[in-house]
Design a protein around this motif. Structure first.
Motif, PDB file in Angstrom:
ATOM      1  N   GLU A 105       0.821  -1.209   0.000  1.00 57.05           N
ATOM      2  CA  GLU A 105       0.000   0.000   0.000  1.00 57.05           C
ATOM      3  C   GLU A 105       0.856   1.260   0.000  1.00 57.05           C
ATOM      4  O   GLU A 105       1.961   1.291   0.547  1.00 57.05           O
ATOM      5  N   LYS A 106       0.316   2.290  -0.635  1.00 56.00           N
ATOM      6  CA  LYS A 106       0.983   3.582  -0.698  1.00 56.00           C
ATOM      7  C   LYS A 106       0.289   4.545   0.262  1.00 56.00           C
ATOM      8  O   LYS A 106      -0.883   4.380   0.585  1.00 56.00           O
ATOM      9  N   GLN A 107       1.009   5.563   0.681  1.00 57.99           N
ATOM     10  CA  GLN A 107       0.453   6.554   1.594  1.00 57.99           C
ATOM     11  C   GLN A 107       0.664   7.950   1.026  1.00 57.99           C
ATOM     12  O   GLN A 107       1.655   8.217   0.349  1.00 57.99           O
ATOM     13  N   THR A 108      -0.282   8.821   1.316  1.00 55.15           N
ATOM     14  CA  THR A 108      -0.164  10.205   0.897  1.00 55.15           C
ATOM     15  C   THR A 108      -1.014  11.068   1.821  1.00 55.15           C
ATOM     16  O   THR A 108      -1.976  10.589   2.426  1.00 55.15           O
ATOM     17  N   SER A 109      -0.660  12.338   1.902  1.00 58.33           N
ATOM     18  CA  SER A 109      -1.468  13.289   2.670  1.00 58.33           C
ATOM     19  C   SER A 109      -2.406  14.079   1.771  1.00 58.33           C
ATOM     20  O   SER A 109      -3.164  14.918   2.251  1.00 58.33           O
ATOM     21  N   ARG A 110      -2.378  13.790   0.471  1.00 57.55           N
ATOM     22  CA  ARG A 110      -3.156  14.573  -0.498  1.00 57.55           C
ATOM     23  C   ARG A 110      -4.276  13.731  -1.097  1.00 57.55           C
ATOM     24  O   ARG A 110      -4.037  12.643  -1.632  1.00 57.55           O
ATOM     25  N   LEU A 111      -5.494  14.240  -1.009  1.00 55.16           N
ATOM     26  CA  LEU A 111      -6.627  13.551  -1.595  1.00 55.16           C
ATOM     27  C   LEU A 111      -6.493  13.432  -3.114  1.00 55.16           C
ATOM     28  O   LEU A 111      -6.857  12.397  -3.691  1.00 55.16           O
ATOM     29  N   ALA A 112      -5.984  14.475  -3.755  1.00 55.16           N
ATOM     30  CA  ALA A 112      -5.845  14.441  -5.214  1.00 55.16           C
ATOM     31  C   ALA A 112      -4.948  13.294  -5.647  1.00 55.16           C
ATOM     32  O   ALA A 112      -5.235  12.604  -6.637  1.00 55.16           O
ATOM     33  N   GLU A 113      -3.874  13.065  -4.916  1.00 53.09           N
ATOM     34  CA  GLU A 113      -2.979  11.956  -5.244  1.00 53.09           C
ATOM     35  C   GLU A 113      -3.644  10.616  -4.916  1.00 53.09           C
ATOM     36  O   GLU A 113      -3.535   9.648  -5.676  1.00 53.09           O
TER      37      GLU A 113
END
Length: 461
Positions: A201-209
């Motif tokens: 799994e990948k993680q991001t703080s951005r909804l767009a990403e």
């Protein structure tokens, strides 16, 4: 067996349609088992050229009959027939995408290993359709025309009456409770699914990403509670990045607070609405649009055709639309009029709340629980499993119904802070992806109330 199959000739098209609806694909490797095999497979073979079939049973006389019928219809290259005991199948693990066993209740209760063998040969993301019945949507006249003769034949062959409690005990004895859903549409069926393997799994703080946004998207948000919060959170992120954003609804929403949307345009006339949006987007990066007259204290939504016209004139970089309501419940099933998704939609975000998992089905956690029962077979008070939620998300009659065929669909598992363990979130994402819906390539999870936003992206390995 031959007599039963001949008698049921008019029934098989309806059974094949029910299998197709829950399988959701038109290609793959199909295994049909038992002394009543052939009828469903023949119907599927005539409809879908990309399916390949194996029929297996241990009645030699019946298998000889099948081989003759297959050759007579010039299907020998697509349908293989094997003599095999059903509780010791001669196939490797994960060999088939779809396994069918109709008439299972004649023998499966006395040979429970058949069920575990079916699961063993099922490929990740595959479906087993096991049970008995006439099929969903069959006209009563067709049933009436064969019912009495069918009953006599079935009794002669030794059909056993099986209760739901006995079926649940059977499934539990084979360790398949989490993988199995019992439905009573068109008969009584066990829908057994094997989850796919997930990539790291990948993680991001951005909804767009997280949602994989592309330029000039029209995003429709559907499903359980949290849609409005998600819409304004995404609009805020995009506008802070310098993008022009229109948020709106094709249903009803509460009027946004100033920190949710800096400008609200209320207008019934379509041309004046477009003109005012153009003016306000010259002053604000984010504008919310709705009709002038509120209903029950809420903003009344735009027609989907109006959203399409706003899209066509290219006023904004992104349009975000809330397309249905859920009365703040974490899960729902739609009625025939919703969701209201504009044709111009390029991305559908399907929201479910993690707090529904392992809860009893009730008005407290579900919007329109009676429709959830109709769709999933789960009775009121029954425990909401990840397979139930996966059905609500990925079924053609679930929360993504009316999604344009050209749109991408990204399920969003909300309120992950309420999960009993992080592994529950991952397993739910895997259950959704295991349905292999052609428009669903990723699942996103996260929380919109956390001080530090963090979203996880799940994709098939």
């Amino acid at each position: 067996m031959i007599a039963v199959n001949d008698l049921w000739r008019e029934v098989y098209p309806y059974l094949a349609s029910q299998v197709t609806a829950v399988y959701g694909r038109n290609s793959g490797r199909v295994l049909e088992l038992g002394p009543f095999s052939w009828g469903i497979s023949y119907e599927l073979a005539t409809r879908y050229a990309a399916l390949e079939f194996t029929l297996a049973d241990d009645h030699k006389e019946y298998l000889a009959h099948l081989r003759h019928e297959i050759e007579r219809r010039n299907l020998g290259r697509r349908i293989e027939v094997l003599n095999a005991p059903l509780d010791k199948l001669p196939f490797g693990d994960a060999s088939f995408d779809l396994v069918i066993l109709r008439g299972a209740f004649f023998f499966i209760m006395d040979r429970p290993r058949i069920l575990s063998e079916i699961y063993r040969v099922l490929a990740p993301g595959g479906l087993a359709f096991v049970g008995g019945g006439y099929g969903a949507g069959i006209p009563q006249g067709v049933i009436d025309s064969i019912a009495e003769e069918s009953r006599i034949l079935n009794d002669r062959l030794g059909r056993r009456r099986v209760t739901l409690d006995e079926l649940k005990a059977l499934v539990e004895s084979q360790g398949l409770t989490a993988a199995t859903q019992i439905v009573e549409e068109g008969g009584v069926w066990l829908l057994v699914r094997k989850s796919i393997s997930l990539a790291a799994e990948k993680q991001t703080s951005r909804l767009a990403e997280a949602f994989g946004l592309r330029p000039a998207e029209v995003i429709s948000i559907v499903g359980g509670g949290g849609k409005t919060s998600l819409m304004f959170a995404l609009a805020r992120e995009l506008s802070l990045a310098g993008k022009k954003v229109i948020s709106t609804t094709t249903t009803h929403i509460m009027k946004p607070e100033a920190d949710e949307s800096p400008c609200v345009v209320l207008e019934d006339d379509e041309e004046r609405l477009i003109s005012r949006l153009k003016d306000e987007l010259g002053r604000h990066k984010h504008v919310t649009a709705a009709c002038l007259r509120p209903e029950a204290g809420k903003l009344r939504g735009l027609l989907p055709e109006t959203v399409d016209k706003i899209t066509a004139v290219k006023l904004a970089d992104y349009i975000i639309n809330e397309a249905d309501g859920a009365a703040r419940r974490p899960i729902k099933a739609p009625n025939a009029t919703e969701p209201v998704i504009p044709d111009s939609t390029t991305l559908v975000v399907a929201v479910v709340g993690m707090d529904a998992l392992n809860s009893p089905l009730s008005q407290e956690v579900a919007f329109r629980p009676e429709l959830i029962t109709c769709l999933t077979g789960l009775p009121e008070g029954g425990i909401i499993t990840r397979e139930v939620i996966a059905t609500l998300v990925a079924d053609e009659k679930g929360i993504i119904q009316y999604a344009p065929r050209s749109a991408r669909i990204v399920p969003f598992i909300n309120k992950v802070e309420l999960a009993q363990s992080p592994d529950d979130v991952r397993k739910l994402a895997g259950a959704i992806l295991s349905r292999r819906h052609p428009q669903i390539k990723r699942v996103v999870s996260g929380s919109l109330i956390a001080q530090k936003l963090e979203f996880h992206i799940f994709e098939a390995a």
